[in-house]
Motif scaffolding. Structure first.
Motif, PDB file in Angstrom:
ATOM      1  N   MET A 177       3.699  19.690   4.700  1.00 39.30           N
ATOM      2  CA  MET A 177       4.298  19.718   6.022  1.00 39.30           C
ATOM      3  C   MET A 177       3.306  19.118   7.017  1.00 39.30           C
ATOM      4  O   MET A 177       2.150  19.491   7.054  1.00 39.30           O
ATOM      5  N   SER A 178       3.782  18.178   7.821  1.00 40.84           N
ATOM      6  CA  SER A 178       2.893  17.543   8.788  1.00 40.84           C
ATOM      7  C   SER A 178       2.562  18.499   9.925  1.00 40.84           C
ATOM      8  O   SER A 178       3.246  19.502  10.136  1.00 40.84           O
ATOM      9  N   LYS A 179       1.511  18.171  10.666  1.00 48.47           N
ATOM     10  CA  LYS A 179       1.108  19.015  11.798  1.00 48.47           C
ATOM     11  C   LYS A 179       2.227  19.121  12.826  1.00 48.47           C
ATOM     12  O   LYS A 179       2.485  20.185  13.371  1.00 48.47           O
ATOM     13  N   THR A 180       2.885  18.004  13.089  1.00 51.96           N
ATOM     14  CA  THR A 180       3.963  17.999  14.082  1.00 51.96           C
ATOM     15  C   THR A 180       5.125  18.866  13.623  1.00 51.96           C
ATOM     16  O   THR A 180       5.667  19.655  14.395  1.00 51.96           O
ATOM     17  N   THR A 181       5.489  18.746  12.354  1.00 47.67           N
ATOM     18  CA  THR A 181       6.586  19.537  11.815  1.00 47.67           C
ATOM     19  C   THR A 181       6.240  21.025  11.845  1.00 47.67           C
ATOM     20  O   THR A 181       7.074  21.856  12.239  1.00 47.67           O
ATOM     21  N   ASN A 182       5.027  21.360  11.448  1.00 42.90           N
ATOM     22  CA  ASN A 182       4.587  22.755  11.470  1.00 42.90           C
ATOM     23  C   ASN A 182       4.564  23.298  12.896  1.00 42.90           C
ATOM     24  O   ASN A 182       5.003  24.418  13.150  1.00 42.90           O
ATOM     25  N   TYR A 183       4.072  22.504  13.832  1.00 42.66           N
ATOM     26  CA  TYR A 183       4.025  22.918  15.232  1.00 42.66           C
ATOM     27  C   TYR A 183       5.436  23.207  15.740  1.00 42.66           C
ATOM     28  O   TYR A 183       5.684  24.238  16.371  1.00 42.66           O
ATOM     29  N   LYS A 184       6.365  22.315  15.457  1.00 37.16           N
ATOM     30  CA  LYS A 184       7.742  22.503  15.935  1.00 37.16           C
ATOM     31  C   LYS A 184       8.384  23.725  15.292  1.00 37.16           C
ATOM     32  O   LYS A 184       9.105  24.471  15.948  1.00 37.16           O
ATOM     33  N   GLU A 204       6.828  26.757  16.944  1.00 38.32           N
ATOM     34  CA  GLU A 204       7.318  26.848  18.315  1.00 38.32           C
ATOM     35  C   GLU A 204       8.733  27.452  18.314  1.00 38.32           C
ATOM     36  O   GLU A 204       9.050  28.329  19.126  1.00 38.32           O
ATOM     37  N   ARG A 205       9.570  27.022  17.372  1.00 40.94           N
ATOM     38  CA  ARG A 205      10.925  27.554  17.244  1.00 40.94           C
ATOM     39  C   ARG A 205      10.878  29.042  16.888  1.00 40.94           C
ATOM     40  O   ARG A 205      11.583  29.864  17.487  1.00 40.94           O
ATOM     41  N   LEU A 206      10.010  29.408  15.919  1.00 40.82           N
ATOM     42  CA  LEU A 206       9.899  30.807  15.525  1.00 40.82           C
ATOM     43  C   LEU A 206       9.381  31.686  16.663  1.00 40.82           C
ATOM     44  O   LEU A 206       9.850  32.808  16.853  1.00 40.82           O
ATOM     45  N   VAL A 207       8.419  31.185  17.414  1.00 46.14           N
ATOM     46  CA  VAL A 207       7.887  31.952  18.552  1.00 46.14           C
ATOM     47  C   VAL A 207       8.991  32.187  19.584  1.00 46.14           C
ATOM     48  O   VAL A 207       9.139  33.292  20.108  1.00 46.14           O
ATOM     49  N   ASN A 208       9.787  31.165  19.856  1.00 47.78           N
ATOM     50  CA  ASN A 208      10.896  31.328  20.802  1.00 47.78           C
ATOM     51  C   ASN A 208      11.918  32.330  20.275  1.00 47.78           C
ATOM     52  O   ASN A 208      12.423  33.167  21.034  1.00 47.78           O
ATOM     53  N   LYS A 248      -0.360  35.194  11.347  1.00 48.85           N
ATOM     54  CA  LYS A 248       0.048  33.824  11.692  1.00 48.85           C
ATOM     55  C   LYS A 248       0.936  33.846  12.932  1.00 48.85           C
ATOM     56  O   LYS A 248       0.780  33.013  13.847  1.00 48.85           O
ATOM     57  N   LEU A 249       1.869  34.785  13.012  1.00 50.25           N
ATOM     58  CA  LEU A 249       2.719  34.898  14.197  1.00 50.25           C
ATOM     59  C   LEU A 249       1.867  35.180  15.430  1.00 50.25           C
ATOM     60  O   LEU A 249       2.039  34.555  16.475  1.00 50.25           O
ATOM     61  N   TYR A 250       0.924  36.106  15.306  1.00 49.69           N
ATOM     62  CA  TYR A 250       0.047  36.451  16.430  1.00 49.69           C
ATOM     63  C   TYR A 250      -0.738  35.218  16.897  1.00 49.69           C
ATOM     64  O   TYR A 250      -0.844  34.949  18.088  1.00 49.69           O
ATOM     65  N   TYR A 251      -1.277  34.465  15.921  1.00 48.04           N
ATOM     66  CA  TYR A 251      -2.028  33.247  16.249  1.00 48.04           C
ATOM     67  C   TYR A 251      -1.161  32.284  17.054  1.00 48.04           C
ATOM     68  O   TYR A 251      -1.584  31.763  18.087  1.00 48.04           O
ATOM     69  N   TRP A 252       0.068  32.059  16.605  1.00 48.64           N
ATOM     70  CA  TRP A 252       0.938  31.111  17.289  1.00 48.64           C
ATOM     71  C   TRP A 252       1.416  31.640  18.638  1.00 48.64           C
ATOM     72  O   TRP A 252       1.599  30.862  19.576  1.00 48.64           O
ATOM     73  N   LEU A 253       1.612  32.931  18.749  1.00 47.00           N
ATOM     74  CA  LEU A 253       1.955  33.498  20.057  1.00 47.00           C
ATOM     75  C   LEU A 253       0.853  33.212  21.069  1.00 47.00           C
ATOM     76  O   LEU A 253       1.120  32.816  22.206  1.00 47.00           O
ATOM     77  N   ARG A 254      -0.379  33.409  20.638  1.00 48.98           N
ATOM     78  CA  ARG A 254      -1.512  33.138  21.538  1.00 48.98           C
ATOM     79  C   ARG A 254      -1.633  31.646  21.810  1.00 48.98           C
ATOM     80  O   ARG A 254      -1.878  31.218  22.931  1.00 48.98           O
TER      81      ARG A 254
END
Length: 97
Positions: free
Chosen positions: A1-8, A11-15, A37-43
């Motif tokens: 999975m590319s960085k952009t795909t993972n980021y998106k 971002e969708r999961l955080v929303n 991982k969720l906590y990391y992305w929330l921050r």
């Protein structure tokens, strides 16, 4: 999975998490990711840290903010905190401002 795909994806999961009303542990488990991982992305995506415990691993600190009354004209007034019968903490109110 590319960085952009993972980021998106994250971002969708955080929303989704923000709108779900679920705790972090339950949401992460339901979506096949770790709570850390969720906590990391929330921050990373700007979730404010409110201090609110949302999982069994997070516990509130137990501190409660207090506001001292305005001291009277004399400086002899103190705030006294008693913890049980054996511990007393005395703080001059003038030190609190």
């Amino acid at each position: 999975m590319s960085k952009t795909t993972n980021y998106k994806r994250m971002e969708r999961l955080v929303n989704e998490y923000r709108q779900s009303g679920q705790g972090q542990a339950a949401f992460a488990q339901a979506h096949g990711i770790t709570e850390s991982k969720l906590y990391y992305w929330l921050r990373k995506l700007g979730e404010p840290t409110s201090g609110k415990a949302e999982s069994a691993t997070e516990k509130p600190s137990g501190f409660i903010p207090i506001t001292a009354p305005q001291p009277p004209s004399d400086d002899s007034t103190s705030m006294i905190i008693r913890l049980g019968r054996d511990i007393t903490i005395e703080i001059p109110v003038s030190c609190l401002h």
